[in-house]
Motif scaffolding. Structure first.
Motif, PDB file in Angstrom:
ATOM      1  N   UNK A 166     -50.442 -16.258 -64.609  1.00  0.00           N
ATOM      2  CA  UNK A 166     -51.760 -16.254 -65.276  1.00  0.00           C
ATOM      3  C   UNK A 166     -52.634 -15.074 -64.862  1.00  0.00           C
ATOM      4  N   UNK A 167     -52.399 -14.543 -63.659  1.00  0.00           N
ATOM      5  CA  UNK A 167     -53.258 -13.428 -63.224  1.00  0.00           C
ATOM      6  C   UNK A 167     -52.851 -12.095 -63.848  1.00  0.00           C
ATOM      7  N   UNK A 168     -51.753 -12.105 -64.605  1.00  0.00           N
ATOM      8  CA  UNK A 168     -51.362 -10.897 -65.349  1.00  0.00           C
ATOM      9  C   UNK A 168     -51.629 -11.057 -66.843  1.00  0.00           C
ATOM     10  N   UNK A 169     -52.332 -12.120 -67.189  1.00  0.00           N
ATOM     11  CA  UNK A 169     -52.649 -12.347 -68.600  1.00  0.00           C
ATOM     12  C   UNK A 169     -54.014 -11.745 -68.926  1.00  0.00           C
ATOM     13  N   UNK A 170     -54.022 -10.884 -69.903  1.00  0.00           N
ATOM     14  CA  UNK A 170     -55.271 -10.263 -70.341  1.00  0.00           C
ATOM     15  C   UNK A 170     -55.134  -9.968 -71.824  1.00  0.00           C
ATOM     16  N   UNK A 172     -62.347 -13.632 -63.497  1.00  0.00           N
ATOM     17  CA  UNK A 172     -62.584 -15.045 -63.798  1.00  0.00           C
ATOM     18  C   UNK A 172     -62.312 -15.818 -62.512  1.00  0.00           C
ATOM     19  N   UNK A 173     -63.053 -16.887 -62.293  1.00  0.00           N
ATOM     20  CA  UNK A 173     -62.806 -17.735 -61.117  1.00  0.00           C
ATOM     21  C   UNK A 173     -61.374 -18.258 -61.177  1.00  0.00           C
ATOM     22  N   UNK A 174     -60.801 -18.480 -60.003  1.00  0.00           N
ATOM     23  CA  UNK A 174     -59.385 -18.841 -59.897  1.00  0.00           C
ATOM     24  C   UNK A 174     -59.012 -20.060 -60.758  1.00  0.00           C
ATOM     25  N   UNK A 175     -59.892 -21.054 -60.798  1.00  0.00           N
ATOM     26  CA  UNK A 175     -59.550 -22.268 -61.555  1.00  0.00           C
ATOM     27  C   UNK A 175     -59.570 -22.025 -63.069  1.00  0.00           C
ATOM     28  N   UNK A 176     -60.289 -21.002 -63.513  1.00  0.00           N
ATOM     29  CA  UNK A 176     -60.302 -20.684 -64.942  1.00  0.00           C
ATOM     30  C   UNK A 176     -59.032 -19.923 -65.342  1.00  0.00           C
ATOM     31  N   UNK A 177     -58.400 -19.266 -64.377  1.00  0.00           N
ATOM     32  CA  UNK A 177     -57.147 -18.542 -64.655  1.00  0.00           C
ATOM     33  C   UNK A 177     -55.945 -19.469 -64.523  1.00  0.00           C
ATOM     34  N   UNK A 187     -54.875 -22.513 -65.129  1.00  0.00           N
ATOM     35  CA  UNK A 187     -55.305 -23.647 -65.926  1.00  0.00           C
ATOM     36  C   UNK A 187     -54.365 -23.813 -67.108  1.00  0.00           C
ATOM     37  N   UNK A 188     -54.385 -24.994 -67.719  1.00  0.00           N
ATOM     38  CA  UNK A 188     -53.546 -25.235 -68.902  1.00  0.00           C
ATOM     39  C   UNK A 188     -53.935 -24.304 -70.046  1.00  0.00           C
ATOM     40  N   UNK A 189     -55.195 -23.854 -70.056  1.00  0.00           N
ATOM     41  CA  UNK A 189     -55.629 -22.869 -71.050  1.00  0.00           C
ATOM     42  C   UNK A 189     -56.359 -21.773 -70.293  1.00  0.00           C
ATOM     43  N   UNK A 190     -55.590 -20.891 -69.704  1.00  0.00           N
ATOM     44  CA  UNK A 190     -56.136 -19.901 -68.776  1.00  0.00           C
ATOM     45  C   UNK A 190     -56.874 -18.779 -69.488  1.00  0.00           C
ATOM     46  N   UNK A 191     -57.968 -18.325 -68.862  1.00  0.00           N
ATOM     47  CA  UNK A 191     -58.756 -17.221 -69.429  1.00  0.00           C
ATOM     48  C   UNK A 191     -58.001 -15.906 -69.334  1.00  0.00           C
ATOM     49  N   UNK A 226     -67.347 -18.685 -54.927  1.00  0.00           N
ATOM     50  CA  UNK A 226     -66.486 -18.255 -56.031  1.00  0.00           C
ATOM     51  C   UNK A 226     -65.257 -17.589 -55.453  1.00  0.00           C
ATOM     52  N   UNK A 227     -64.114 -17.952 -55.975  1.00  0.00           N
ATOM     53  CA  UNK A 227     -62.896 -17.351 -55.476  1.00  0.00           C
ATOM     54  C   UNK A 227     -62.172 -16.684 -56.646  1.00  0.00           C
ATOM     55  N   UNK A 228     -61.839 -15.408 -56.477  1.00  0.00           N
ATOM     56  CA  UNK A 228     -61.217 -14.629 -57.561  1.00  0.00           C
ATOM     57  C   UNK A 228     -59.955 -13.958 -57.023  1.00  0.00           C
ATOM     58  N   UNK A 229     -58.902 -13.995 -57.819  1.00  0.00           N
ATOM     59  CA  UNK A 229     -57.637 -13.381 -57.401  1.00  0.00           C
ATOM     60  C   UNK A 229     -57.552 -11.974 -57.976  1.00  0.00           C
TER      61      UNK A 229
END
Ligand code: OTD
Ligand code: ZN
Ligand code: ZN
Length: 347
Positions: A216-220, A253-258, A260-264, A329-332
């Motif tokens: 998810x952290x490579x999704x943009x 985006x905060x870690x929980x928003x990334x 997630x089942x519908x990640x930002x 806030x935690x961001x990866x």
């Protein structure tokens, strides 16, 4: 001999998302620490659509970056179907608004207020052309019948070509290009058309995002494409050609928003942005072109002065932290936990 350190004119970031509130306070110093200026994307909720809103937002950014008093945010207005063209041009004349941003409705994060049909804003674009005010575009067409990997190529045919035919003098930055099609198009267009390229699109292809488990952290957006496209982007960026310049599109985006089942969508590259680019340029044996890409081509296109300060990057391993954590806030960040070959020398 391989370089052990390089000194560059201080770079600018021509595409960043600094957000607002606590997130702004956490992320803005990363950009201000590395870059002299940054083009600030206006996709807040609600979006920055007026000169007055841009003035207020600029104040909040300056407050968040007060440890870096030389940092200059360059403000952008978000174009909507019913935007006040007079206010936009006034804002540019007053030096508040550097550019205006076209988000096709629904194309990316917080773009629901975006333009539904470019014809709706033709009068505004004509005024911008006359004024020499740059139009920044999120170059994707969205529609139920359009594959997400084809959105950028379709934008060239459906929007960009007709627009430039109608307004051949309009200054346009094709933001965060992700395809060979876009790189070729920009090269073939006039001097009034340029592009930004992100560090992540120079480093990842769609396999990196999807093979061996979804990352998810490579999704943009625009989503990373096939390897042949990444190669074309690397060629364009490292060519030193004046049409291509640095724009991280850092989009935290905060870690929980990334996760997630519908990640930002969005990749947070700000903490080590210039180091990520240095790595690519070194891999391509083009460190001598990094300064043009990072520090010269952008201001030339925007007709701004080139920075006087310099930065030094040293060849020294450093590990990217797993997370940046502040104010709850935690961001990866991009490449969390991995080793980078270059390090920005502290002032
Ligand atoms: N892309 N995320 C965001 C913006 C960019 O299209 C962009 O410029 C964002 O979160 O604001 C993303 O994936
Ligand atoms: Zn975009
Ligand atoms: Zn962006």
């Amino acid at each position: 001999m391989t370089a052990q350190s390089i000194t560059l004119i201080k770079p600018d970031d021509w595409h960043v998302h600094l957000r607002d509130g606590e997130m702004l306070k956490q992320v803005a110093p990363y950009t201000a620490q590395q870059f002299a200026r940054a083009i600030i994307m206006p996709n807040l909720l609600p979006p920055v659509t007026t000169t007055a809103m841009a003035v207020d937002y600029r104040q909040r950014i300056l407050a968040a970056t007060q440890d870096y008093p030389d940092f200059k945010p360059l403000m952008v207005a978000y174009l909507t179907d019913d935007l006040d063209g007079k206010d936009l041009i006034n804002g540019h004349q007053q030096g508040v608004l550097t550019a205006a941003k076209l988000y096709p409705a629904g194309a990316t994060t917080n773009s629901s207020h975006g333009v539904t049909d470019i014809k709706h804003i033709y009068p505004v674009l004509e005024a911008m052309q006359k004024q020499g005010m740059p139009l920044l575009v999120h170059g994707e067409v969205v529609g139920d019948d359009i594959d997400v990997f084809d959105r950028e190529a379709r934008f060239i045919d459906d929007v960009m070509q007709p627009l430039l035919k109608d307004m051949p003098e309009l200054k346009v930055v094709f933001e965060h290009i992700t395809t060979k099609d876009a790189a070729d198009f920009v090269m073939s267009a006039g001097d009034n058309v340029a592009a930004t390229i992100t560090a992540h699109h120079l480093q990842i292809n769609r396999n990196d995002m999807l093979v061996g488990g979804i990352k998810p952290h490579l999704y943009c957006l625009p989503v990373a494409k096939r390897e042949q496209h990444r190669q074309a982007l690397r060629k364009a960026a490292t060519s030193g050609h004046q049409k291509f310049f640095l724009g991280t599109d850092t989009a935290p985006h905060a870690i929980n928003a990334k996760e997630s089942a519908c990640g930002c969508a969005g990749i947070f590259t700000a903490p080590h942005a210039i180091e990520h680019y240095a790595q690519v340029f070194e891999e391509e044996n083009a460190l001598d072109k990094l300064e043009a890409f990072a520090s010269i081509n952008g201001p030339k296109f925007y007709q701004l002065s080139i920075n006087k300060d310099h930065i030094t990057l040293i060849k020294k391993d450093q590990q990217v932290p797993e997370k940046t954590i502040d104010k709850g806030l935690s961001i990866v960040p991009f490449k969390a936990g991995e080793i980078l070959a270059w390090q920005l020398q502290a002032d």
